[in-house]
Design an enzyme around this catalytic site. Structure first.
Site, PDB file in Angstrom:
ATOM      1  N   GLU A  42       0.582   2.971   3.817  1.00  0.00           N
ATOM      2  CA  GLU A  42      -0.333   2.128   4.590  1.00  0.00           C
ATOM      3  C   GLU A  42       0.475   1.072   5.360  1.00  0.00           C
ATOM      4  OE1 GLU A  42      -4.502  -0.296   3.651  1.00  0.00           O
ATOM      5  OE2 GLU A  42      -2.955  -0.198   2.099  1.00  0.00           O
ATOM      6  N   LYS A 118     -10.469   3.794   6.706  1.00  0.00           N
ATOM      7  CA  LYS A 118     -10.523   3.255   5.346  1.00  0.00           C
ATOM      8  C   LYS A 118     -11.939   2.808   5.006  1.00  0.00           C
ATOM      9  CE  LYS A 118      -8.001   0.034   2.343  1.00  0.00           C
ATOM     10  NZ  LYS A 118      -6.913  -0.980   2.302  1.00  0.00           N
ATOM     11  N   CYS A 160      -5.249   3.522  -0.084  1.00  0.00           N
ATOM     12  CA  CYS A 160      -4.994   2.377  -0.963  1.00  0.00           C
ATOM     13  C   CYS A 160      -6.167   2.025  -1.899  1.00  0.00           C
ATOM     14  CB  CYS A 160      -4.573   1.181  -0.123  1.00  0.00           C
ATOM     15  SG  CYS A 160      -3.692  -0.106  -1.059  1.00  0.00           S
TER      16      CYS A 160
END
Length: 285
Positions: A42, A118, A160
């Site tokens: 990321e 995301k 993440c």
């Protein structure tokens, strides 16, 4: 099929980050004619400071400009090194003016084969030097999952903080995922406490290979610290390869016969009595 996961130490200097990425790709041992999948962490092009620094790069997307500067640079690296590239994350401006933290999948010719925005934003308090993280001050959450056909199998994308949400990984499995790439920048505090446990748990939940590429070390003169321990985990939760600290590559060969064996021996998808998550799938290109 070659699988390579990069652990790096990105900074606020975009040009230097791209130079470092090029240097790492130059070190890859690529077999001629064999498909090669590379997964980046990321924020690989810009890391640290306040998330609003990302907006300047998202703003490069203007009317009539097909790709942002960062997207173009990553696509060119995929083409130049002839790898399929899960290109970490970059800020992406939507038509309605909102900004997403987006992961692109480029093929070995630099073409976009898929993308994922995301879904879960990191708005938390952490007992470290930064203390308060507020991704939603800058980004808006994505609304669609992404599973893409590749030469390596069906590839799902997550980013993440997503790793803390098992329903997302269940949805990816139900959409056909066999491999899930997870570009990350886990804090040192949360990483030490939870990183390995979460990666192995999501591999077991989904019965997929997890390719977890993490940032590592102190960034920008120590203002941010990330955990590292990038790893490749199989559907039985075994760690096939990992790098605890430092910058470099984590590599493994995936055994799809083992994936089939695990799913056949323990058919958790058909055993699950809870309603499946209803999430839209993103277009593949």
């Amino acid at each position: 099929m070659q699988i390579s996961v990069l652990q790096c130490q990105s900074s606020r200097d975009v040009k230097d980050n791209l130079r470092q990425l090029e240097s790492q790709l130059n070190q890859l041992q690529t077999l001629s004619g064999e498909p090669h999948l590379v997964v980046l962490p990321e924020c690989v092009c810009l890391f640290g400071g306040h998330e609003k620094e990302q907006l300047a790069h998202a703003g490069e997307l203007t009317a009539g400009l097909h790709m942002s500067e960062l997207k173009q640079a990553l696509a060119e690296l995929a083409r130049r090194f002839q790898v399929w590239l899960v290109a970490g994350t970059i800020p992406a401006l939507a038509e309605d003016g909102r900004v997403y933290s987006r992961c692109y999948l480029f093929d070995d010719q630099g073409g976009v084969q898929g993308q994922y925005d995301k879904m879960h934003l990191f708005d938390v308090e952490v007992a470290d030097g930064t203390r308060s993280y507020r991704e939603s001050d800058t980004f808006c959450p994505g609304e669609q999952i992404s599973v893409i056909d590749t030469p390596f199998g069906r590839l799902g994308l997550a980013i993440c903080y997503d790793v803390r949400f098992p329903d997302l990984f269940r949805a990816l499995r139900l959409a056909g995922a066999e491999i899930i790439a997870l570009p990350s920048a886990f804090t040192a505090v949360t990483g030490e406490a939870h990183w390995q446990t979460l990666i192995q748990a999501r591999a077991l939940d989904s019965q997929c290979f997890i390719l977890a590429a993490d940032q590592w070390g102190r960034h920008n003169q120590g203002s941010r610290e990330t955990w590292g321990q990038s790893m490749i985990v199989d559907p039985w939760g075994r760690i096939l390869a990992q790098m605890a600290e430092g910058v470099g590559w984590v590599e493994a060969t995936l055994d799809f016969e083992e994936l089939t064996r695990v799913r056949r021996a323990m058919p958790i998808v058909s055993h699950n009595r809870f309603e499946a998550p209803k999430l839209k799938s993103a277009p593949t290109k």
